[in-house]
Design a protein around this motif. Structure first.
Motif, PDB file in Angstrom:
ATOM      1  N   TYR A   1       2.571 -32.121 -28.858  1.00  0.00           N
ATOM      2  CA  TYR A   1       1.594 -31.297 -29.692  1.00  0.00           C
ATOM      3  C   TYR A   1       1.644 -29.845 -29.477  1.00  0.00           C
ATOM      4  O   TYR A   1       1.381 -29.258 -30.865  1.00  0.00           O
ATOM      5  CB  TYR A   1       0.595 -32.694 -29.647  1.00  0.00           C
ATOM      6  CG  TYR A   1      -1.477 -31.620 -30.636  1.00  0.00           C
ATOM      7  CD1 TYR A   1      -1.736 -31.665 -31.885  1.00  0.00           C
ATOM      8  CD2 TYR A   1      -2.446 -31.164 -29.225  1.00  0.00           C
ATOM      9  CE1 TYR A   1      -2.706 -31.282 -32.044  1.00  0.00           C
ATOM     10  CE2 TYR A   1      -3.546 -30.835 -29.701  1.00  0.00           C
ATOM     11  CZ  TYR A   1      -3.795 -30.668 -31.343  1.00  0.00           C
ATOM     12  OH  TYR A   1      -4.524 -29.946 -31.651  1.00  0.00           O
TER      13      TYR A   1
ATOM     14  N   GLU B   1      -0.640 -25.996 -37.835  1.00  0.00           N
ATOM     15  CA  GLU B   1      -1.924 -27.485 -37.510  1.00  0.00           C
ATOM     16  C   GLU B   1      -1.986 -28.371 -37.624  1.00  0.00           C
ATOM     17  O   GLU B   1      -2.244 -29.217 -36.821  1.00  0.00           O
ATOM     18  CB  GLU B   1      -3.304 -26.385 -37.248  1.00  0.00           C
ATOM     19  CG  GLU B   1      -3.188 -25.066 -36.227  1.00  0.00           C
ATOM     20  CD  GLU B   1      -4.093 -24.054 -35.890  1.00  0.00           C
ATOM     21  OE1 GLU B   1      -5.048 -24.590 -37.151  1.00  0.00           O
ATOM     22  OE2 GLU B   1      -4.491 -23.884 -35.724  1.00  0.00           O
TER      23      GLU B   1
ATOM     24  N   LEU C   1      -1.865 -37.634 -33.733  1.00  0.00           N
ATOM     25  CA  LEU C   1      -2.782 -39.385 -34.752  1.00  0.00           C
ATOM     26  C   LEU C   1      -1.488 -40.338 -35.376  1.00  0.00           C
ATOM     27  O   LEU C   1      -2.016 -41.686 -34.643  1.00  0.00           O
ATOM     28  CB  LEU C   1      -2.741 -39.193 -36.088  1.00  0.00           C
ATOM     29  CG  LEU C   1      -4.206 -37.694 -36.004  1.00  0.00           C
ATOM     30  CD1 LEU C   1      -5.383 -37.525 -36.929  1.00  0.00           C
ATOM     31  CD2 LEU C   1      -5.898 -39.277 -34.883  1.00  0.00           C
TER      32      LEU C   1
ATOM     33  N   LYS D   1      -7.191 -18.123 -23.815  1.00  0.00           N
ATOM     34  CA  LYS D   1      -6.527 -16.903 -23.976  1.00  0.00           C
ATOM     35  C   LYS D   1      -7.470 -15.793 -23.640  1.00  0.00           C
ATOM     36  O   LYS D   1      -7.423 -14.441 -23.398  1.00  0.00           O
ATOM     37  CB  LYS D   1      -6.288 -16.822 -25.895  1.00  0.00           C
ATOM     38  CG  LYS D   1      -5.536 -17.914 -26.311  1.00  0.00           C
ATOM     39  CD  LYS D   1      -5.159 -17.527 -27.656  1.00  0.00           C
ATOM     40  CE  LYS D   1      -4.675 -18.370 -28.568  1.00  0.00           C
ATOM     41  NZ  LYS D   1      -4.573 -18.550 -29.837  1.00  0.00           N
TER      42      LYS D   1
ATOM     43  N   THR E   1      -9.292 -29.815 -21.402  1.00  0.00           N
ATOM     44  CA  THR E   1      -7.824 -30.791 -21.785  1.00  0.00           C
ATOM     45  C   THR E   1      -7.885 -31.773 -22.046  1.00  0.00           C
ATOM     46  O   THR E   1      -7.431 -32.820 -22.244  1.00  0.00           O
ATOM     47  CB  THR E   1      -6.833 -30.060 -22.134  1.00  0.00           C
ATOM     48  OG1 THR E   1      -7.086 -28.522 -23.316  1.00  0.00           O
ATOM     49  CG2 THR E   1      -5.580 -30.984 -22.790  1.00  0.00           C
TER      50      THR E   1
ATOM     51  N   ILE F   1      -8.364 -35.821 -23.485  1.00  0.00           N
ATOM     52  CA  ILE F   1      -7.192 -36.568 -23.031  1.00  0.00           C
ATOM     53  C   ILE F   1      -7.611 -38.064 -22.524  1.00  0.00           C
ATOM     54  O   ILE F   1      -7.424 -39.354 -22.972  1.00  0.00           O
ATOM     55  CB  ILE F   1      -5.726 -36.901 -23.075  1.00  0.00           C
ATOM     56  CG1 ILE F   1      -5.790 -35.657 -21.594  1.00  0.00           C
ATOM     57  CG2 ILE F   1      -5.058 -35.219 -24.136  1.00  0.00           C
ATOM     58  CD1 ILE F   1      -4.539 -35.493 -21.343  1.00  0.00           C
TER      59      ILE F   1
ATOM     60  N   LEU G   1      -9.230 -39.216 -31.453  1.00  0.00           N
ATOM     61  CA  LEU G   1      -8.525 -38.101 -30.886  1.00  0.00           C
ATOM     62  C   LEU G   1      -8.403 -37.031 -31.835  1.00  0.00           C
ATOM     63  O   LEU G   1      -8.298 -36.036 -31.554  1.00  0.00           O
ATOM     64  CB  LEU G   1      -6.837 -39.663 -31.252  1.00  0.00           C
ATOM     65  CG  LEU G   1      -6.043 -37.910 -30.939  1.00  0.00           C
ATOM     66  CD1 LEU G   1      -5.692 -37.358 -29.988  1.00  0.00           C
ATOM     67  CD2 LEU G   1      -4.395 -38.562 -31.620  1.00  0.00           C
ATOM     68  N   TYR G   2      -9.190 -37.648 -33.812  1.00  0.00           N
ATOM     69  CA  TYR G   2      -8.721 -36.401 -34.403  1.00  0.00           C
ATOM     70  C   TYR G   2     -10.219 -35.386 -33.964  1.00  0.00           C
ATOM     71  O   TYR G   2      -9.482 -34.429 -33.855  1.00  0.00           O
ATOM     72  CB  TYR G   2      -9.924 -37.210 -35.624  1.00  0.00           C
ATOM     73  CG  TYR G   2      -9.561 -36.117 -36.203  1.00  0.00           C
ATOM     74  CD1 TYR G   2      -8.597 -35.650 -37.071  1.00  0.00           C
ATOM     75  CD2 TYR G   2     -10.846 -35.193 -36.799  1.00  0.00           C
ATOM     76  CE1 TYR G   2      -8.748 -34.588 -38.240  1.00  0.00           C
ATOM     77  CE2 TYR G   2     -10.788 -34.449 -38.143  1.00  0.00           C
ATOM     78  CZ  TYR G   2      -9.799 -34.319 -38.420  1.00  0.00           C
ATOM     79  OH  TYR G   2     -10.249 -33.035 -38.558  1.00  0.00           O
TER      80      TYR G   2
ATOM     81  N   ALA H   1      -9.358 -33.853 -30.299  1.00  0.00           N
ATOM     82  CA  ALA H   1      -8.448 -32.532 -30.046  1.00  0.00           C
ATOM     83  C   ALA H   1      -8.374 -31.379 -30.948  1.00  0.00           C
ATOM     84  O   ALA H   1      -7.826 -30.480 -30.829  1.00  0.00           O
ATOM     85  CB  ALA H   1      -6.807 -33.405 -31.154  1.00  0.00           C
TER      86      ALA H   1
ATOM     87  N   ILE I   1      -9.272 -29.417 -28.467  1.00  0.00           N
ATOM     88  CA  ILE I   1      -8.094 -28.612 -27.904  1.00  0.00           C
ATOM     89  C   ILE I   1      -7.689 -27.659 -28.747  1.00  0.00           C
ATOM     90  O   ILE I   1      -7.154 -26.590 -28.122  1.00  0.00           O
ATOM     91  CB  ILE I   1      -7.159 -29.782 -27.198  1.00  0.00           C
ATOM     92  CG1 ILE I   1      -7.749 -31.151 -26.545  1.00  0.00           C
ATOM     93  CG2 ILE I   1      -6.013 -29.276 -27.140  1.00  0.00           C
ATOM     94  CD1 ILE I   1      -6.478 -31.874 -26.473  1.00  0.00           C
ATOM     95  N   LYS I   2      -7.365 -27.904 -30.263  1.00  0.00           N
ATOM     96  CA  LYS I   2      -6.560 -27.160 -30.964  1.00  0.00           C
ATOM     97  C   LYS I   2      -8.208 -25.638 -30.948  1.00  0.00           C
ATOM     98  O   LYS I   2      -6.730 -24.760 -31.221  1.00  0.00           O
ATOM     99  CB  LYS I   2      -6.702 -28.186 -32.737  1.00  0.00           C
ATOM    100  CG  LYS I   2      -6.748 -26.478 -33.627  1.00  0.00           C
ATOM    101  CD  LYS I   2      -6.810 -27.067 -34.936  1.00  0.00           C
ATOM    102  CE  LYS I   2      -7.990 -26.304 -36.034  1.00  0.00           C
ATOM    103  NZ  LYS I   2      -7.660 -25.570 -36.238  1.00  0.00           N
TER     104      LYS I   2
ATOM    105  N   TYR J   1      -6.876 -23.318 -27.869  1.00  0.00           N
ATOM    106  CA  TYR J   1      -5.559 -23.096 -27.670  1.00  0.00           C
ATOM    107  C   TYR J   1      -4.624 -22.615 -29.116  1.00  0.00           C
ATOM    108  O   TYR J   1      -3.888 -21.497 -28.971  1.00  0.00           O
ATOM    109  CB  TYR J   1      -4.983 -24.522 -26.922  1.00  0.00           C
ATOM    110  CG  TYR J   1      -4.611 -24.447 -25.584  1.00  0.00           C
ATOM    111  CD1 TYR J   1      -4.075 -24.023 -24.715  1.00  0.00           C
ATOM    112  CD2 TYR J   1      -5.570 -25.822 -25.351  1.00  0.00           C
ATOM    113  CE1 TYR J   1      -4.260 -23.945 -23.534  1.00  0.00           C
ATOM    114  CE2 TYR J   1      -5.900 -25.846 -23.735  1.00  0.00           C
ATOM    115  CZ  TYR J   1      -4.839 -24.987 -22.800  1.00  0.00           C
ATOM    116  OH  TYR J   1      -5.179 -25.871 -21.547  1.00  0.00           O
ATOM    117  N   PHE J   2      -5.235 -23.177 -29.989  1.00  0.00           N
ATOM    118  CA  PHE J   2      -4.013 -22.859 -31.033  1.00  0.00           C
ATOM    119  C   PHE J   2      -5.240 -21.163 -32.073  1.00  0.00           C
ATOM    120  O   PHE J   2      -4.523 -20.450 -32.780  1.00  0.00           O
ATOM    121  CB  PHE J   2      -4.558 -23.548 -32.354  1.00  0.00           C
ATOM    122  CG  PHE J   2      -3.411 -24.978 -31.742  1.00  0.00           C
ATOM    123  CD1 PHE J   2      -2.723 -24.501 -30.988  1.00  0.00           C
ATOM    124  CD2 PHE J   2      -3.575 -26.422 -32.581  1.00  0.00           C
ATOM    125  CE1 PHE J   2      -2.333 -26.061 -30.018  1.00  0.00           C
ATOM    126  CE2 PHE J   2      -2.361 -26.858 -32.253  1.00  0.00           C
ATOM    127  CZ  PHE J   2      -2.007 -27.345 -30.488  1.00  0.00           C
ATOM    128  N   ASP J   3      -6.574 -21.667 -31.412  1.00  0.00           N
ATOM    129  CA  ASP J   3      -7.084 -20.523 -32.570  1.00  0.00           C
ATOM    130  C   ASP J   3      -7.311 -19.096 -31.557  1.00  0.00           C
ATOM    131  O   ASP J   3      -7.401 -18.668 -30.566  1.00  0.00           O
ATOM    132  CB  ASP J   3      -8.530 -20.560 -32.990  1.00  0.00           C
ATOM    133  CG  ASP J   3      -8.583 -22.337 -33.871  1.00  0.00           C
ATOM    134  OD1 ASP J   3      -7.579 -21.732 -34.424  1.00  0.00           O
ATOM    135  OD2 ASP J   3      -9.517 -23.002 -33.948  1.00  0.00           O
TER     136      ASP J   3
END
Lengths: 506, 496
Positions: free
Chosen positions: A149, A161, A169, B377, B390, B394, B435-436, B439, B442-443, B446-448
């Motif tokens: 992921y 993303e 999922l 970050k 995280t 999970i 999960l949606y 997660a 988590i997004k 870590y991603f933003d």
């Protein structure tokens, strides 16, 4: 302990490497890269030892470690072992992982986190192929999800993303069904031991009832089919493969997809052979749909990487068709195809990566004449492309031929349809080759350097395997044959069901 | 036949609770001393010491043989012992997070006393055997909760949450006591054990019994936030001080499940050996299945749309209640064990998640989920917080190798054992839905990209240590949960 725990070593060496990488200072990029390589090499060495030491004459579990008690109250054990079904996959995983570390050398974004996650992923993959306790297997299976992921979601392309969460999922939806079946085994067979579970005598209570067994079979099958991916569960794949960074696409196509078919052979085939026989025709049908549908979709793609992704769908369909045929040729061809697809598709993704690194786009129509700009690159590409097409003399031909030989004995009609895919595959592959590599040189790309030594180093072992197995497939087939024929014989024991099933074919 | 003790003999079993009462009084006395009053940390430390005494005595009283206490009002059995420990541990966490909370910086002595009061109510609720006692202990927990929810001085949101809580609570308990009176009217007794005896010997009209039960469920359902009695939860969770929110989602919810289990298993099922059978006249399993499906599906689906951290965690906690309700429907020994295990898992992972959320919300000054953006970050503390979060997320999703996964595993084992296959499939698909939204955090982390350039800080030195400890516990118990499963197995014996 009777022997050196080679399998544990292969599985957990990357985890030790992960700790090593984690200890490296953040700025020292080269230290991090080299220690990541160092972390993955022990597994490769272990895989070579495994290749040399593996006893090709028995279908029994070899180099077993355990079962050691882990959670006694739930009868959960630490149990590793390898047989002809898993050994090629372990070797493939070790090889692909090492290549992917080298292929990831030029990653510049959050290098340390990337390799930490990568090595964690490798432990997950190894453990999945080697665990023989369902609970242990499940943990490794799920441990792969989170690193994947992140690897797609952080280092991926524009729609990373979306692709990452879709992958997460879909896979989880499949694995929760597996979880329920696992609990059913625990309740009604009292064990998680995947070898003991093959003994039908311990399937008690509802687990001995036809309908419940079918439900369990379906639960497992859907879980694995999502991973393969079998139509109609394949829609995560084009997104994930396209958005993932090159090395991760290679891992996805090279190793992760094989877990689906590995799981079907390990669980569905060996624990529910009777239901597998009943459902074989439907599996074969899905396989053929995969083959044709994947090929047609590939033909329609404008994006180079998406094309390769759909070709994976098509090629994995061959595996399903092969293993559903109850013939020695079919099942051996199927597992050989798993290995060959791993090596061939890995090359294809690496090759797309090479050109993407230079041009920063993947439009098939946006290139042209690359063969004269990058002649060495064109040679590597030609080998991989023709292997994917199934040209005699290259490894893809052997496995596809075996699959067709086997499946024709059982399903003449379906095989006849499947064979037409050879034309489609040739069409989309050669058409791509023509558009990208031949024709008029694109002025914009005149200055592109040819393939670098590092890039060639990644491709070399894979191309060598493709060439060798193409003319001499014995080393690979010898390793798997005895085990796979054993699985097939168990299926054939349900001869009456096979006959009924074959009669009911429209 | 079980030993019934009189008031005087019962006091020995009641030592842990007496310790809490003593601390409760002590806090008010100490508050009168000017030297203590000016020490901000003194009272919570006294409260924590009181809880530690409570825990020690709880372990001590475990050696006593199980018995009915106070003429059968409450039960002293291993189940009660478990919830004493559970209440003690969760109260310690609540005290710690309250001390670290900026929202609660101005609270006075009564806040700490009230938390202890809730802690007192939890094991009594879990132990109640008498309908009247059930009602009284439920109200003890509820009324004190109303007050602590409103304990942010000068905050409209907090006061509004408290008021809503009171209104919903009053309605629910009103319905419940009417239901209890119907049960009493039908059976002529308030004692759960005797209710069962009566139901067995008098197969009767189902309607009054069913209506009485349904109304009683309103009270239990309100405590465990079961749909359709959940409506208070999002507003209250959102408005209450974060430590109170996390405490409400663990302590009182667990006690609610304890009394639900005890009531269902004592009054409504017969049991021979390890098998439970529902009493013929009531389909308690079917009823609970319907509640379970509604609760988890609503919780998970609505959680997907939330933008407020605490509101999202509120819906997630509703969803988790739904998973546990599935096991209530299963009606077997494994279900009791499963729920106790899941509650323990939930304690660890939920306090962890709330702990990180509290730090993030305090640091950013907003409850917006987007304040998690780019957490990983923002310096070493930021990446620690993101990593720990995280792990908790999970675990809440139910993925290995975490304790949340093992919790799901034991819960679903109970459900499959009861052959409730459809329920189990709905349950696992729900965890995919969850999960949606987990997660998504988590997004964000870590991603933003971070919204602020500052390095993240927990605001205290011990805070990251505790969070790390909880994260490690989540992982370690996910791989080696045998000790916990043994404790749970020994505790899952209801006296009947």
């Amino acid at each position: 302990m009777e022997h050196f725990p080679l399998l544990t070593f292969i599985t957990f060496a990357p985890l030790a490497g992960m700790l090593l990488v984690a200890l490296m200072p953040k700025e020292k990029l080269n230290w991090i890269r080299w220690s990541a390589l160092l972390g993955t090499l022990p597994s490769l060495v272990g895989a070579v030892i495994l290749f040399l030491d593996f006893d090709r004459t028995t279908k029994a579990i070899q180099l077993a470690e355990g079962p050691y008690k882990w959670i006694e109250a739930f009868n959960i054990h630490y149990y590793f072992g390898v047989d002809g079904l898993s050994v090629t996959m372990v070797i493939l995983t070790a090889l692909i992982s090492t290549i992917c570390i080298i292929a990831s050398w030029k990653i510049t974004k959050q290098v340390k986190a990337y390799f930490v996650l990568f090595l964690l992923l490798e432990t997950g993959m190894m453990g999945t192929f080697l665990a023989l306790d369902f609970f242990l297997f499940f943990i490794f299976w799920e441990v792969m999800l989170l690193p994947m992921y992140f690897l797609i979601g952080i280092w991926g392309g524009a729609r990373r993303e979306y692709a990452a969460i879709k992958f997460f999922l879909y896979t989880m939806a499949g694995s929760v069904l597996m979880l329920l079946v696992m609990i059913a085994f625990y309740l009604y067979a009292g064990t998680f031991n995947m070898i003991e579970l093959q003994n039908q005598a311990i399937h008690l209570g509802p687990l001995s009832g036809e309908h419940f067994r079918l439900l369990c079979w379906l639960g497992l099958f859907i879980g694995f089919a999502i991973k393969v991916p079998v139509f109609p569960f394949h829609t995560w794949l084009p997104d994930a493969h396209v958005e993932a960074p090159t090395a991760i696409s290679v891992i996805l196509a090279g190793v992760l997809l094989k877990m689906g078919t590995y799981g079907i052979l390990r669980f569905n085939y060996q624990i529910f052979p009777d239901i597998t026989v009943d459902m074989a025709y439907w599996m074969a049908l899905l396989g053929v749909i995969n083959i044709i549908y994947g090929a047609l979709c590939a033909m329609a793609q404008k994006d180079f990487k998406k094309l390769i992704a759909y070709s994976s769908v098509s090629h994995m369909g061959f595996v399903i068709l092969g293993i559903a045929s109850f013939t020695s040729e079919g099942i051996n061809g199927g597992v050989l195809q798993m290995f060959n697809h791993g090596t061939i598709t890995a090359q294809l993704f690496l090759l797309v990566g090479v050109i993407y690194d230079r041009a920063h786009h993947r439009e098939i129509n946006g290139f042209g004449g690359m063969a004269s700009i990058m002649p060495k690159y064109a040679v590597w590409t030609t080998i991989a492309f023709f292997a994917a097409v199934g040209l005699p003399g290259l490894s893809g031909f052997i496995s596809e031929a075996l699959i067709f030989l086997g499946s024709f004995k059982t399903y003449q009609g379906l095989t006849a349809i499947a064979v037409t895919s050879v034309v489609f595959t040739a069409a989309y592959m050669l058409w791509t080759l023509q558009r990208v590599y031949l024709g008029k040189e694109n002025e914009k790309y005149k200055a592109f350097p040819d393939i670098s030594r590092r890039e060639a180093l990644c491709l070399l072992p894979l191309a060598a395997i493709v060439l060798i197995l193409g003319v001499y497939p014995k080393p690979a087939l010898d390793m798997m044959r005895v085990s796979l024929d054993g699985i097939n014989e168990v299926l054939l024991k349900h001869g009456d069901r096979v006959a009924t099933m074959l009669q009911s074919i429209p | 036949m079980m030993q019934v003790l009189n008031n005087q003999e019962s006091l020995w079993y009641f030592l842990p609770e007496l310790a809490l009462v003593a601390t409760f009084v002590l806090i008010f006395i100490l508050d009168l001393l000017p030297s203590i009053k000016n020490q901000k940390r003194a009272l919570p430390i006294v409260a924590a010491i009181g809880v530690v005494f409570f825990l020690g005595l709880s372990v001590y009283v475990q050696q006593f043989p199980q018995a009915l206490l106070f003429h059968g009002m409450i039960v002293g059995d291993s189940f009660t012992d478990f919830f004493r420990l559970f209440a003690g541990v969760s109260t310690l966490f609540a005290l710690y997070f309250s001390v670290k909370s900026k929202e609660l910086a101005k609270v006075k002595a009564e806040y700490w006393a009230l938390i202890l009061g809730i802690a007192l109510g939890l094991p009594i609720l879990a132990a109640s055997n008498n309908l009247l006692m059930i009602y009284l202990s439920l109200e003890l927990v509820s009324i004190l909760s109303y007050v602590v929810v409103g304990s942010i001085y000068g905050s409209r949101a907090s006061s509004e949450a408290a008021l809503k809580y009171v209104l919903y609570g009053a309605t629910a308990s009103g319905i419940m006591i009417y239901g209890l009176s119907l049960l009493f009217g039908v059976s002529g007794t308030l004692d759960a054990i005797q209710i069962k005896a009566f139901l067995l010997s008098h197969p009767m009209e189902r309607l009054p019994l069913f209506i009485g039960l349904l109304m009683t469920m309103a009270g239990f359902g309100y405590k465990v936030s079961m749909v359709p009695f959940h409506m208070w939860a999002p507003d209250v969770y959102q408005g209450a001080p974060t430590p109170v929110t996390s405490y409400l989602s663990v302590g009182p919810k667990a006690a609610g499940f304890a009394i639900l289990l005890r009531f269902v298993y004592t009054a409504l099922t017969t049991h021979n050996g390890a098998d439970f059978e529902p009493i013929k006249s009531v389909d308690i399993s079917g009823l609970m299945s319907v509640f379970a499906v509604a609760t988890m599906t609503l919780g998970n689906v609505v959680a997907m749309w939330q933008k407020d951290t605490k509101r999202m965690l509120a819906y997630s906690s509703i969803a988790h209640a739904g998973y546990m309700l599935m096991a209530v429907a299963a009606l077997n020994q494994q279900a009791i064990e499963g729920i106790l295990f899941y509650l323990s898992a939930y304690l660890v992972m939920n306090f962890g998640a709330f702990g990180v959320a509290q730090a993030v919300m305090q640091e950013s000054g907003t409850q917006d989920l987007e304040s998690f953006k780019g957490l990983a970050k923002r310096g070493s503390k930021g990446s620690l917080a993101a990593l720990a979060m995280t792990v908790f997320l999970i675990s809440l999703t139910g993925l290995p190798p975490t304790i949340g996964f093992v919790g799901k595993f034991v819960l679903f084992s109970a459900v499959l054992e009861a052959k409730l296959y459809v329920l189990a499939v709905i349950g696992v698909l729900n965890s995919v839905v969850s999960l949606y939204y987990y997660a998504r955090i988590i997004k964000y982390m870590y991603f933003d990209d971070p919204l602020s350039e500052d390095k993240f800080s927990f605001g205290s030195r011990s805070y990251p240590v505790l969070i790390t400890f909880l994260a490690l516990a989540t992982l370690a118990l996910g791989l080696f949960w045998e000790p916990l499963s043994v404790v749970v197995k020994n505790s899952a014996h209801l006296l009947s």
